[in-house]
Design a protein around this motif. Structure first.
Motif, short mmCIF file in Angstrom:
data_model
loop_
_atom_site.label_atom_id
_atom_site.label_comp_id
_atom_site.label_asym_id
_atom_site.label_seq_id
_atom_site.Cartn_x
_atom_site.Cartn_y
_atom_site.Cartn_z
N HIS A 152 0.83 -1.21 0.00
CA HIS A 152 0.00 0.00 0.00
C HIS A 152 0.87 1.26 0.00
O HIS A 152 0.59 2.21 -0.75
CB HIS A 152 -0.92 0.00 1.22
CG HIS A 152 -1.70 1.26 1.40
ND1 HIS A 152 -2.79 1.59 0.63
CD2 HIS A 152 -1.51 2.31 2.25
CE1 HIS A 152 -3.26 2.78 0.99
NE2 HIS A 152 -2.51 3.23 1.98
N LEU A 153 1.91 1.26 0.81
CA LEU A 153 2.76 2.45 0.91
C LEU A 153 3.50 2.72 -0.40
O LEU A 153 3.66 3.87 -0.81
CB LEU A 153 3.78 2.27 2.04
CG LEU A 153 3.20 2.28 3.46
CD1 LEU A 153 4.29 1.96 4.48
CD2 LEU A 153 2.58 3.64 3.77
N PHE A 154 3.95 1.67 -1.07
CA PHE A 154 4.67 1.87 -2.32
C PHE A 154 3.73 2.22 -3.47
O PHE A 154 4.09 3.01 -4.36
CB PHE A 154 5.55 0.65 -2.64
CG PHE A 154 6.86 0.66 -1.91
CD1 PHE A 154 8.01 1.17 -2.52
CD2 PHE A 154 6.96 0.21 -0.61
CE1 PHE A 154 9.22 1.21 -1.84
CE2 PHE A 154 8.17 0.25 0.08
CZ PHE A 154 9.31 0.75 -0.54
N VAL A 155 2.53 1.66 -3.46
CA VAL A 155 1.54 2.04 -4.47
C VAL A 155 1.20 3.53 -4.33
O VAL A 155 1.02 4.24 -5.32
CB VAL A 155 0.26 1.18 -4.34
CG1 VAL A 155 -0.89 1.79 -5.13
CG2 VAL A 155 0.54 -0.24 -4.81
N ALA A 156 1.17 4.02 -3.10
CA ALA A 156 0.80 5.42 -2.84
C ALA A 156 1.78 6.41 -3.47
O ALA A 156 1.41 7.56 -3.72
CB ALA A 156 0.71 5.66 -1.33
N ILE A 157 3.01 5.97 -3.72
CA ILE A 157 3.98 6.88 -4.35
C ILE A 157 4.31 6.44 -5.79
O ILE A 157 5.30 6.88 -6.38
CB ILE A 157 5.28 6.98 -3.52
CG1 ILE A 157 5.92 5.61 -3.27
CG2 ILE A 157 5.00 7.71 -2.20
CD1 ILE A 157 7.28 5.68 -2.57
N GLY A 158 3.46 5.58 -6.34
CA GLY A 158 3.61 5.23 -7.75
C GLY A 158 4.30 3.92 -8.03
O GLY A 158 4.49 3.55 -9.19
N GLY A 159 4.70 3.19 -6.98
CA GLY A 159 5.37 1.91 -7.19
C GLY A 159 4.41 0.82 -7.63
O GLY A 159 3.19 0.94 -7.47
N THR A 160 4.99 -0.24 -8.18
CA THR A 160 4.20 -1.41 -8.61
C THR A 160 4.75 -2.63 -7.90
O THR A 160 5.71 -3.26 -8.36
CB THR A 160 4.30 -1.59 -10.14
OG1 THR A 160 3.91 -0.39 -10.80
CG2 THR A 160 3.40 -2.73 -10.60
#
Length: 280
Positions: A152-160
């Motif tokens: 969730h945290l990485f998706v929030a900054i554009g990560g996949t």
């Protein structure tokens, strides 16, 4: 919004921390590095947080990031565990693509949840990395609950995010070494060969950009076997042998690399030929 403490805030860690702070996903708490000066520099880049002087100076946080090199992960985990700053249930993760989360076992023994996340990109310049992070694949492994939170945290900054097998991380990471680290080495050797062969540096740069970009685009569009060109692709072993001798005389290390890469190129060409034969 949770709070994140950071131990070891190099290029990758400070890039991620700035992105989380800017997105309002996490509050950055205490930042500990090798010196107060570098901690203050990291905090200035991130835009928030407190430069800590030691573990004793760090306050509790629900999430901890160990942004230290591979060689320091186990020792850092042991020192952090002994500091008693991490509470049962807190999450602790590192960013290595090589080392599994199991290296954080001393913290797990004290009740912490452990994981690792490997963002697959080059963090050579954090100022550039923050503009390019969106879309970056991020390999995640470790405690299932913490892994889900990190997703969730990485998706929030554009990560996949994608799931990794911790036991197979060394081989997985070798893929990134070939695709990124060794690519830089190979392109540097190519540039030196051009210039030492008499090509003007500015022309060498233009040639390098054109041929390397073209090769990468071909690999992505066609796959390795069908993107391969040059003497190995044509099966011209005589030319390869003669050129290997010239390269070895110019630079012995480059000559050994040329020999090893030529063997891989011949094998790649053989895979292409076998595929084409099977399709007939």
């Amino acid at each position: 919004m949770g709070e994140l403490n950071i131990v070891g805030c190099g290029r990758a860690a400070r890039t991620l921390a700035r992105l989380w702070a800017a997105a309002g996903t996490l509050t950055i708490g205490d930042v500990l590095t090798r010196s107060p000066a570098s901690a203050a520099e990291a905090v200035a880049f991130i835009g928030e947080g407190h430069a800590a002087a030691s573990f004793d100076d760090m306050r509790p946080a629900a999430l901890w990031l160990l942004g230290v090199p591979d060689r320091d992960i186990a020792a850092c985990a042991q020192a952090l565990a002994e500091s008693a700053r991490v509470r049962p249930g807190d999450g602790v993760f590192h960013l290595s693509g090589f080392t599994p989360s199991a290296a954080l076992a001393p913290l797990a023994a004290r009740g912490a949840r452990i994981a690792s996340v490997h963002p697959v990109m080059s963090f050579a310049d954090p100022g550039i990395a923050i503009t390019r992070f969106a879309g970056t694949p991020c390999g995640v492994e470790g405690d299932a609950g913490l892994a889900a939170e990190l997703d969730h945290l990485f998706v929030a900054i554009g990560g996949t995010p994608f799931a990794l097998d911790g036991e197979r991380k060394p081989l997985y990471h070798a893929g990134s070494v070939f695709a990124s680290n060794f690519l830089v080495v190979i392109l540097d050797a190519a540039s030196r060969a051009y210039v030492d062969a008499g090509v003007p540096p500015e022309t060498a740069d233009a040639m390098l950009a054109a041929i390397s970009r073209g090769a990468l685009e071909n690999v992505l569009a066609l796959g390795g076997p069908h993107a391969l060109t040059g003497p190995a692709a044509r099966g011209d072993r005589e030319v390869v042998a003669l050129q290997q001798g010239v390269v070895s005389a110019w630079d012995a290390d480059a000559g050994r690399a040329y020999d090893a890469l030529s063997a891989l190129a011949f094998a790649l060409a053989a895979r292409r030929d076998a595929t084409e034969s099977g399709a007939q």
